[in-house]
Design a protein around this motif. Structure first.
Motif, PDB file in Angstrom:
ATOM      1  N   MET A 123       1.244  76.991 -62.835  1.00 39.89           N
ATOM      2  CA  MET A 123       2.194  76.497 -63.822  1.00 39.89           C
ATOM      3  C   MET A 123       3.020  77.644 -64.414  1.00 39.89           C
ATOM      4  O   MET A 123       2.554  78.782 -64.522  1.00 39.89           O
ATOM      5  CB  MET A 123       1.458  75.775 -64.954  1.00 39.89           C
ATOM      6  CG  MET A 123       0.874  74.431 -64.565  1.00 39.89           C
ATOM      7  SD  MET A 123       2.176  73.180 -64.400  1.00 39.89           S
ATOM      8  CE  MET A 123       1.169  71.694 -64.232  1.00 39.89           C
ATOM      9  N   ALA A 124       4.236  77.308 -64.853  1.00 39.11           N
ATOM     10  CA  ALA A 124       5.145  78.324 -65.392  1.00 39.11           C
ATOM     11  C   ALA A 124       4.645  78.916 -66.697  1.00 39.11           C
ATOM     12  O   ALA A 124       5.035  80.030 -67.059  1.00 39.11           O
ATOM     13  CB  ALA A 124       6.537  77.716 -65.589  1.00 39.11           C
ATOM     14  N   LYS A 125       3.781  78.193 -67.417  1.00 41.30           N
ATOM     15  CA  LYS A 125       3.297  78.723 -68.692  1.00 41.30           C
ATOM     16  C   LYS A 125       2.383  79.927 -68.515  1.00 41.30           C
ATOM     17  O   LYS A 125       2.247  80.748 -69.423  1.00 41.30           O
ATOM     18  CB  LYS A 125       2.565  77.637 -69.489  1.00 41.30           C
ATOM     19  CG  LYS A 125       1.197  77.262 -68.957  1.00 41.30           C
ATOM     20  CD  LYS A 125       0.415  76.369 -69.901  1.00 41.30           C
ATOM     21  CE  LYS A 125       0.860  74.947 -69.913  1.00 41.30           C
ATOM     22  NZ  LYS A 125       0.623  74.225 -68.632  1.00 41.30           N
ATOM     23  N   VAL A 126       1.745  80.044 -67.355  1.00 37.48           N
ATOM     24  CA  VAL A 126       0.767  81.115 -67.154  1.00 37.48           C
ATOM     25  C   VAL A 126       1.414  82.499 -67.238  1.00 37.48           C
ATOM     26  O   VAL A 126       0.916  83.374 -67.963  1.00 37.48           O
ATOM     27  CB  VAL A 126       0.001  80.912 -65.835  1.00 37.48           C
ATOM     28  CG1 VAL A 126      -0.883  82.121 -65.528  1.00 37.48           C
ATOM     29  CG2 VAL A 126      -0.845  79.642 -65.920  1.00 37.48           C
ATOM     30  N   PRO A 127       2.534  82.766 -66.549  1.00 40.69           N
ATOM     31  CA  PRO A 127       3.174  84.078 -66.734  1.00 40.69           C
ATOM     32  C   PRO A 127       3.588  84.339 -68.179  1.00 40.69           C
ATOM     33  O   PRO A 127       3.582  85.496 -68.622  1.00 40.69           O
ATOM     34  CB  PRO A 127       4.396  84.007 -65.806  1.00 40.69           C
ATOM     35  CG  PRO A 127       4.025  83.008 -64.770  1.00 40.69           C
ATOM     36  CD  PRO A 127       3.195  81.985 -65.488  1.00 40.69           C
ATOM     37  N   ASP A 128       3.943  83.287 -68.922  1.00 39.39           N
ATOM     38  CA  ASP A 128       4.295  83.479 -70.334  1.00 39.39           C
ATOM     39  C   ASP A 128       3.140  84.110 -71.101  1.00 39.39           C
ATOM     40  O   ASP A 128       3.352  84.906 -72.022  1.00 39.39           O
ATOM     41  CB  ASP A 128       4.648  82.141 -70.990  1.00 39.39           C
ATOM     42  CG  ASP A 128       5.900  81.503 -70.414  1.00 39.39           C
ATOM     43  OD1 ASP A 128       6.558  82.135 -69.568  1.00 39.39           O
ATOM     44  OD2 ASP A 128       6.210  80.368 -70.820  1.00 39.39           O
ATOM     45  N   LEU A 129       1.923  83.744 -70.736  1.00 39.07           N
ATOM     46  CA  LEU A 129       0.750  84.245 -71.448  1.00 39.07           C
ATOM     47  C   LEU A 129       0.356  85.645 -70.988  1.00 39.07           C
ATOM     48  O   LEU A 129      -0.494  86.285 -71.600  1.00 39.07           O
ATOM     49  CB  LEU A 129      -0.421  83.276 -71.266  1.00 39.07           C
ATOM     50  CG  LEU A 129      -0.128  81.825 -71.667  1.00 39.07           C
ATOM     51  CD1 LEU A 129      -1.371  80.970 -71.525  1.00 39.07           C
ATOM     52  CD2 LEU A 129       0.425  81.747 -73.081  1.00 39.07           C
TER      53      LEU A 129
END
Length: 308
Positions: A123-129
């Protein structure tokens, strides 16, 4: 149009600054110590959230965007906001009881005030974290804000850092993230042995708490990729059910996200004639001195009432 871009740029800059300054990395090391007891907001939060038919909340992150996309959004620093709806999966080390979960459970040795959700590593949220970089390992610590609007007409906004836990959570490379979470976990009782309590077992138990159909979504084609260029195959396709809690493909993609809160903003709108609002800030068990602004201090948290 330029005025709109300038306003957007200022707002993103404010959001980035707010998320960064309210994160544990912006606080002193003394504030990282676990609180001696439950956070003063914990009981009311759980009462409101567990009463929801579906404990959904909005999760905001900062997303690293290409310079062209950032410029179009008016964000000179290359960060743009991202928001999605996710499901609350309970507090870390206090997994909600599911009689259909066949996973081995950890002994009830710990509890915490840390929020959890589950996600797919793709998911795209993972790199955000992970601060914009892609990573297949456990870690992270990116700034987030979680917002709940509950049936009790109470809004809860939880700000802090989010960490990813995956299959490698027990390896030496993941020591830092384990230590970060352990620093905010409490022993339930000195008489309770924690022998055998493990992060890996807790992650597997979270996987087991999902339905077979939900587990099967971790065998879906890669989220966000074009259907035409990524046709389904024998392993990655929609509509699968996973019974095996150690399914190799699903577990490779499954992640638990743990939010370590530093601020909790509670706004109670249940009484229209007298709405109330409180801000809780984590200061750590070792905090000294008198709290400012008439705040109360309890179990490592300061609480002050605000105008709504």
């Amino acid at each position: 149009m330029s005025a709109v871009r300038n306003l957007t740029s200022r707002r993103i800059s404010q959001l980035s600054h707010h998320l960064a300054t309210s994160s544990p990395r912006a606080m002193s090391s003394a504030q990282g110590s676990a609180s001696p007891g439950p956070a003063p907001w914990r009981a009311a939060f759980l009462e409101n959230v567990t009463a929801m038919a579906s404990p959904e909340f909005s999760l905001a992150t900062l997303h690293s965007a290409p310079s062209t996309a950032a410029a179009a959004a008016g964000a000179g620093a290359g960060a743009v906001p991202r928001l999605r709806t996710v499901i609350f999966r309970g507090l870390w080390a206090s997994l909600p009881v599911n009689p259909k979960n066949t996973a081995d459970l950890n002994p009830p040795a710990y509890e915490s005030d840390l929020l959890t959700l589950t996600t797919d590593a793709r998911m795209a949220k993972v790199p955000d974290l992970f601060g914009g970089s892609s990573a297949s390992s456990s870690g992270g610590g990116g700034p987030v804000e979680a917002c709940f609007w509950t049936d009790a007409k109470v809004q809860w906004r939880v700000r802090g850092e989010a960490y990813i836990l995956g299959p490698d959570v027990e390896r030496e490379a993941s020591t830092a993230v384990r230590d970060t979470l352990l620093a905010r976990m409490r022993r339930v009782s000195d008489k309770t042995a924690d022998d055998g309590w493990s992060f890996a077992r807790e992650v597997t138990a979270h996987f087991g708490n999902l339905s077979p159909m939900m587990r099967g979504t971790f065998r879906n084609p890669e989220p966000g990729t074009p259907r035409g260029a990524n046709p389904p195959g024998d392993q990655l396709k929609l509509g699968q059910k996973v019974e095996d809690l150690h399914d190799e493909v699903a577990r490779a993609n499954f992640r638990v996200v743990v939010i370590v809160p530093t601020e909790v903003d509670q706004t109670d709108l249940s009484n229209a004639e007298d709405p109330r609002r409180w801000l809780y800030r984590f200061v750590g068990a070792a905090a000294d001195g008198e709290p400012a602004d008439g705040a109360e201090r309890s179990n490592g948290w300061e609480k002050v009432e605000l105008w709504p």
